[in-house]
Design a protein around this motif. Structure first.
Motif, mmCIF file in Angstrom:
data_model
loop_
_atom_site.group_PDB
_atom_site.id
_atom_site.type_symbol
_atom_site.label_atom_id
_atom_site.label_comp_id
_atom_site.label_asym_id
_atom_site.label_seq_id
_atom_site.Cartn_x
_atom_site.Cartn_y
_atom_site.Cartn_z
ATOM 1 N N MET A 4 -12.718 -1.804 -63.312
ATOM 2 C CA MET A 4 -12.574 -2.119 -64.731
ATOM 3 C C MET A 4 -13.738 -1.603 -65.567
ATOM 4 O O MET A 4 -13.633 -1.463 -66.764
ATOM 5 C CB MET A 4 -12.445 -3.635 -64.919
ATOM 6 C CG MET A 4 -11.161 -4.214 -64.372
ATOM 7 S SD MET A 4 -9.730 -3.686 -65.335
ATOM 8 C CE MET A 4 -9.992 -4.596 -66.846
ATOM 9 N N ASP A 5 -14.899 -1.351 -64.931
ATOM 10 C CA ASP A 5 -16.050 -0.842 -65.668
ATOM 11 C C ASP A 5 -15.816 0.634 -65.981
ATOM 12 O O ASP A 5 -15.833 1.480 -65.091
ATOM 13 C CB ASP A 5 -17.330 -1.024 -64.861
ATOM 14 C CG ASP A 5 -18.583 -0.771 -65.686
ATOM 15 O OD1 ASP A 5 -18.473 -0.096 -66.734
ATOM 16 O OD2 ASP A 5 -19.662 -1.240 -65.291
ATOM 17 N N LYS A 6 -15.608 0.952 -67.252
ATOM 18 C CA LYS A 6 -15.252 2.309 -67.661
ATOM 19 C C LYS A 6 -16.427 3.091 -68.233
ATOM 20 O O LYS A 6 -16.259 4.204 -68.728
ATOM 21 C CB LYS A 6 -14.113 2.241 -68.684
ATOM 22 C CG LYS A 6 -12.860 1.562 -68.139
ATOM 23 C CD LYS A 6 -11.771 1.420 -69.189
ATOM 24 C CE LYS A 6 -10.554 0.710 -68.602
ATOM 25 N NZ LYS A 6 -9.486 0.534 -69.599
ATOM 26 N N ALA B 217 -18.539 12.538 -69.465
ATOM 27 C CA ALA B 217 -17.280 12.030 -70.012
ATOM 28 C C ALA B 217 -16.305 13.138 -70.375
ATOM 29 O O ALA B 217 -15.086 12.938 -70.348
ATOM 30 C CB ALA B 217 -17.564 11.162 -71.229
ATOM 31 N N ARG C 27 -17.369 -2.997 -71.606
ATOM 32 C CA ARG C 27 -17.223 -2.171 -70.415
ATOM 33 C C ARG C 27 -15.771 -1.977 -69.991
ATOM 34 O O ARG C 27 -15.463 -1.084 -69.205
ATOM 35 C CB ARG C 27 -18.038 -2.767 -69.258
ATOM 36 C CG ARG C 27 -19.535 -2.693 -69.484
ATOM 37 C CD ARG C 27 -20.335 -3.238 -68.328
ATOM 38 N NE ARG C 27 -21.768 -3.061 -68.574
ATOM 39 C CZ ARG C 27 -22.434 -1.957 -68.266
ATOM 40 N NH1 ARG C 27 -21.806 -0.947 -67.679
ATOM 41 N NH2 ARG C 27 -23.718 -1.854 -68.528
ATOM 42 N N HIS C 28 -14.878 -2.801 -70.502
ATOM 43 C CA HIS C 28 -13.455 -2.658 -70.200
ATOM 44 C C HIS C 28 -12.749 -1.715 -71.176
ATOM 45 O O HIS C 28 -11.558 -1.454 -71.023
ATOM 46 C CB HIS C 28 -12.770 -4.022 -70.215
ATOM 47 C CG HIS C 28 -13.214 -4.924 -69.107
ATOM 48 N ND1 HIS C 28 -12.814 -6.243 -69.008
ATOM 49 C CD2 HIS C 28 -14.010 -4.696 -68.032
ATOM 50 C CE1 HIS C 28 -13.362 -6.796 -67.933
ATOM 51 N NE2 HIS C 28 -14.090 -5.871 -67.322
ATOM 52 N N GLY C 29 -13.482 -1.250 -72.203
ATOM 53 C CA GLY C 29 -12.900 -0.311 -73.154
ATOM 54 C C GLY C 29 -12.307 -0.946 -74.393
ATOM 55 O O GLY C 29 -11.722 -0.245 -75.221
ATOM 56 N N VAL D 49 -11.613 8.982 -74.491
ATOM 57 C CA VAL D 49 -13.044 8.775 -74.300
ATOM 58 C C VAL D 49 -13.611 8.194 -75.590
ATOM 59 O O VAL D 49 -13.414 8.761 -76.664
ATOM 60 C CB VAL D 49 -13.766 10.095 -73.966
ATOM 61 C CG1 VAL D 49 -15.220 9.824 -73.603
ATOM 62 C CG2 VAL D 49 -13.053 10.835 -72.841
ATOM 63 N N GLY E 263 -8.506 -2.234 -74.394
ATOM 64 C CA GLY E 263 -9.060 -1.316 -73.399
ATOM 65 C C GLY E 263 -8.029 -0.581 -72.577
ATOM 66 O O GLY E 263 -8.373 0.418 -71.925
ATOM 67 N N GLN F 83 -10.013 5.183 -71.247
ATOM 68 C CA GLN F 83 -10.347 5.470 -69.851
ATOM 69 C C GLN F 83 -11.847 5.607 -69.610
ATOM 70 O O GLN F 83 -12.331 5.345 -68.519
ATOM 71 C CB GLN F 83 -9.653 6.768 -69.394
ATOM 72 C CG GLN F 83 -8.168 6.614 -69.096
ATOM 73 C CD GLN F 83 -7.334 6.343 -70.332
ATOM 74 O OE1 GLN F 83 -7.456 7.044 -71.331
ATOM 75 N NE2 GLN F 83 -6.506 5.303 -70.281
ATOM 76 N N ARG F 84 -12.615 6.017 -70.636
ATOM 77 C CA ARG F 84 -14.046 6.236 -70.461
ATOM 78 C C ARG F 84 -14.819 5.732 -71.682
ATOM 79 O O ARG F 84 -14.354 5.897 -72.823
ATOM 80 C CB ARG F 84 -14.349 7.722 -70.241
ATOM 81 C CG ARG F 84 -13.650 8.310 -69.019
ATOM 82 C CD ARG F 84 -13.707 9.818 -69.002
ATOM 83 N NE ARG F 84 -12.762 10.348 -68.022
ATOM 84 C CZ ARG F 84 -12.409 11.630 -67.924
ATOM 85 N NH1 ARG F 84 -12.941 12.531 -68.746
ATOM 86 N NH2 ARG F 84 -11.548 12.021 -67.013
#
Length: 251
Positions: A1-3, A11, A179-181, A204, A225, A229-230
């Motif tokens: 889950m950390d993207k 990236a 961090r999950h977007g 991104v 999120g 993806q990034r």
């Protein structure tokens, strides 16, 4: 889950030659300048860009444009970007100009899995009837013109069919992100960043403030999120680098 990825260069490392990109931003607001610079440093070209405008004041997409890296632009505003106008009129750049609201909805529709929709915007004009110059021949003539679009009548009103937009990648900038977007956009940066983000197959996001999951109230999230993806965390210097296109003062 950390993207979260380590750098902007990492990236965009897999963006290939000739890729299509949906890029957020409205004027100079909410433009993913750090990601664009990283893409410039990679040296890829032949890009097809979908964005409201193509940068200004030698920033944003103007960096890629000036380097000859952009082959096609789908947008709604040229503005004061003289290099954009020069390349377009010289036949070096293919440009599809469409109404601003239609552009936003085409991106949103693509991200929502809607292949096409009807809108009254553009009916009775070259937007619907075709003939808009997509590419000039460099001598004042039109080398490639827009084709006519389907027009249908609903309840006595004419509507033109517009296609949803999907791109290989999307580059966006958010004021806050975790961090999950999950992303939050500030003011006018919210205009085109969310629909651009949903339109990309790989999205991104550069974020001015990176927080831990749970720090953003779920009700305050502008973009979930699932669409990202990034995530790239900006330095304070990068986050604070914001230009003003037309500075005005009053006495």
């Amino acid at each position: 889950m950390d993207k979260v990825v380590a750098s902007a260069a990492e990236a965009v490392a897999d963006v290939p030659e000739g890729a299509s990109l949906a890029v957020g931003g409205f004027g100079l607001s909410g433009v993913p300048n750090v990601l664009i610079q990283a893409l410039y440093e990679r040296g890829v070209g032949g890009l097809s860009v979908v964005s409201n405008n193509c940068g200004a004041l030698n920033s944003g997409l103007a960096v890629l444009l000036a380097a000859g890296r952009i082959a096609r632009v789908t947008g709604s505003y040229i503005g004061a970007n003289r290099e954009f106008a020069r390349q377009y009129l010289a036949g070096e750049l293919e440009v599809e100009l469409i109404p601003q609201g239609t552009l936003a909805e085409r991106l949103r529709a693509g991200g929502a899995g809607i292949p096409a929709f009807y809108t009254p915007a553009g009916v009775g004009t070259q937007v619907a009837e075709g003939g808009l110059p997509w590419r000039y021949d460099g001598a004042g003539g039109v080398a490639l013109a827009s084709p006519p679009k389907e027009v249908r009548e609903f309840d006595g009103t004419a509507y033109v069919l517009e296609r949803g937009i999907r791109t290989d990648f999307a580059l966006v900038r958010a004021a806050r992100g975790d961090r999950h977007g999950n992303l939050v956009f500030a003011k006018s940066a919210r205009n085109f960043n969310p629909p651009a983000a949903t339109a990309g197959r790989v999205t991104v996001a550069e974020v001015e403030e990176l927080v831990e999951p749970g720090a953003i109230d779920p009700d305050a999230v502008h973009l979930p999120g699932i669409f990202v993806q990034r995530v790239v965390a900006l330095t304070p210097g990068q986050a604070g680098d914001k230009r003003i296109e037309r500075r005005t003062v009053s006495g």
